[in-house]
Scaffold this motif. Structure first.
Motif, short mmCIF file in Angstrom:
data_model
loop_
_atom_site.label_atom_id
_atom_site.label_comp_id
_atom_site.label_asym_id
_atom_site.label_seq_id
_atom_site.Cartn_x
_atom_site.Cartn_y
_atom_site.Cartn_z
N MET A 36 0.73 -1.06 -0.13
CA MET A 36 -0.14 0.04 0.04
C MET A 36 0.72 1.33 0.00
O MET A 36 0.34 2.36 0.53
N LYS A 37 2.18 1.13 -0.37
CA LYS A 37 3.06 2.16 -0.52
C LYS A 37 3.50 2.95 0.76
O LYS A 37 3.99 3.91 1.02
N VAL A 38 3.28 1.96 1.97
CA VAL A 38 3.84 2.47 3.11
C VAL A 38 5.20 1.87 3.44
O VAL A 38 5.21 0.87 4.01
N ASP A 39 6.19 2.51 3.49
CA ASP A 39 7.70 2.07 3.71
C ASP A 39 7.98 2.30 5.04
O ASP A 39 7.23 2.77 5.96
N SER A 40 9.13 1.93 5.20
CA SER A 40 9.87 2.23 6.48
C SER A 40 9.67 3.40 7.16
O SER A 40 9.37 3.36 8.46
N LEU A 41 9.82 4.29 6.62
CA LEU A 41 9.86 5.61 7.34
C LEU A 41 8.56 6.10 7.50
O LEU A 41 8.04 6.69 8.61
N ALA A 42 7.39 5.68 6.81
CA ALA A 42 6.05 5.85 6.97
C ALA A 42 5.49 5.06 8.06
O ALA A 42 4.62 5.54 8.66
N THR A 43 6.07 3.99 8.50
CA THR A 43 5.63 3.14 9.52
C THR A 43 5.96 3.89 10.92
O THR A 43 5.12 3.77 11.75
N VAL A 44 7.20 4.92 10.89
CA VAL A 44 7.18 5.51 12.18
C VAL A 44 5.84 6.59 12.25
O VAL A 44 5.50 6.82 13.41
N LYS A 59 7.10 0.29 20.13
CA LYS A 59 8.41 0.46 20.41
C LYS A 59 8.93 0.53 18.78
O LYS A 59 8.44 0.19 17.84
N PRO A 60 10.02 1.18 18.96
CA PRO A 60 10.77 1.54 17.58
C PRO A 60 10.92 0.35 16.87
O PRO A 60 11.40 -0.70 17.36
N GLY A 61 10.69 0.22 15.50
CA GLY A 61 10.67 -1.02 14.85
C GLY A 61 9.71 -2.20 14.95
O GLY A 61 9.70 -3.26 14.23
N GLU A 62 8.80 -2.04 15.91
CA GLU A 62 7.92 -2.95 16.14
C GLU A 62 6.64 -3.05 15.09
O GLU A 62 6.23 -4.15 14.71
N ILE A 63 6.47 -1.82 14.46
CA ILE A 63 5.67 -1.92 13.24
C ILE A 63 6.49 -2.00 11.86
O ILE A 63 7.25 -1.00 11.94
N ASN A 64 6.16 -2.78 10.99
CA ASN A 64 7.15 -2.79 9.81
C ASN A 64 6.35 -2.80 8.71
O ASN A 64 5.08 -3.16 8.39
N SER A 65 6.87 -2.65 7.55
CA SER A 65 6.13 -2.57 6.13
C SER A 65 5.50 -3.99 5.78
O SER A 65 4.85 -3.99 4.90
N GLY A 66 6.17 -5.05 6.48
CA GLY A 66 5.64 -6.33 6.22
C GLY A 66 4.47 -6.58 6.85
O GLY A 66 3.62 -7.91 6.53
N HIS A 67 4.16 -6.02 7.92
CA HIS A 67 2.96 -6.20 8.51
C HIS A 67 1.62 -5.97 7.61
O HIS A 67 1.73 -4.89 6.81
N SER A 68 0.56 -6.49 8.00
CA SER A 68 -0.72 -6.30 7.27
C SER A 68 -1.57 -5.64 8.14
O SER A 68 -1.54 -5.52 9.56
#
Length: 83
Positions: A36-44, A59-68
């Motif tokens: 959905m074009k949500v990259d690693s920076l956008a996950t922050v 926590k930092p990094g708990e959400i990543n672009s591989g999550h649905s």
């Protein structure tokens, strides 16, 4: 409980659509954020938006672009997200 889950899912979809300009017809619970074009920076940014909306912290990094969205819904439920 099912009603609360639906409310969390609906609000999560609304956040993704509005904040990242993702068309609603491209949002599915099993679609990874990266599709959905949500990259690693956008996950922050997403993490901060979820904190404001649901009152939970990630926590930092708990959400990543591989999550649905389904993954995020489960994570929010585990953290006791307010519906």
């Amino acid at each position: 409980m099912a009603e609360q889950l639906a409310s969390v899912e609906e609000r999560l979809v609304e956040i993704i659509c509005k904040r990242f300009a993702v068309p609603a017809d491209e949002v599915a619970l099993d679609t990874p954020l990266r599709d959905m074009k949500v990259d690693s920076l956008a996950t922050v940014e997403l993490s901060l938006a979820l904190q404001r909306e649901f009152g939970v912290r990630f926590k930092p990094g708990e959400i990543n672009s591989g999550h649905s969205l389904g993954d995020l819904t489960a994570m929010l439920q585990e953290k006791g997200a307010a519906s």
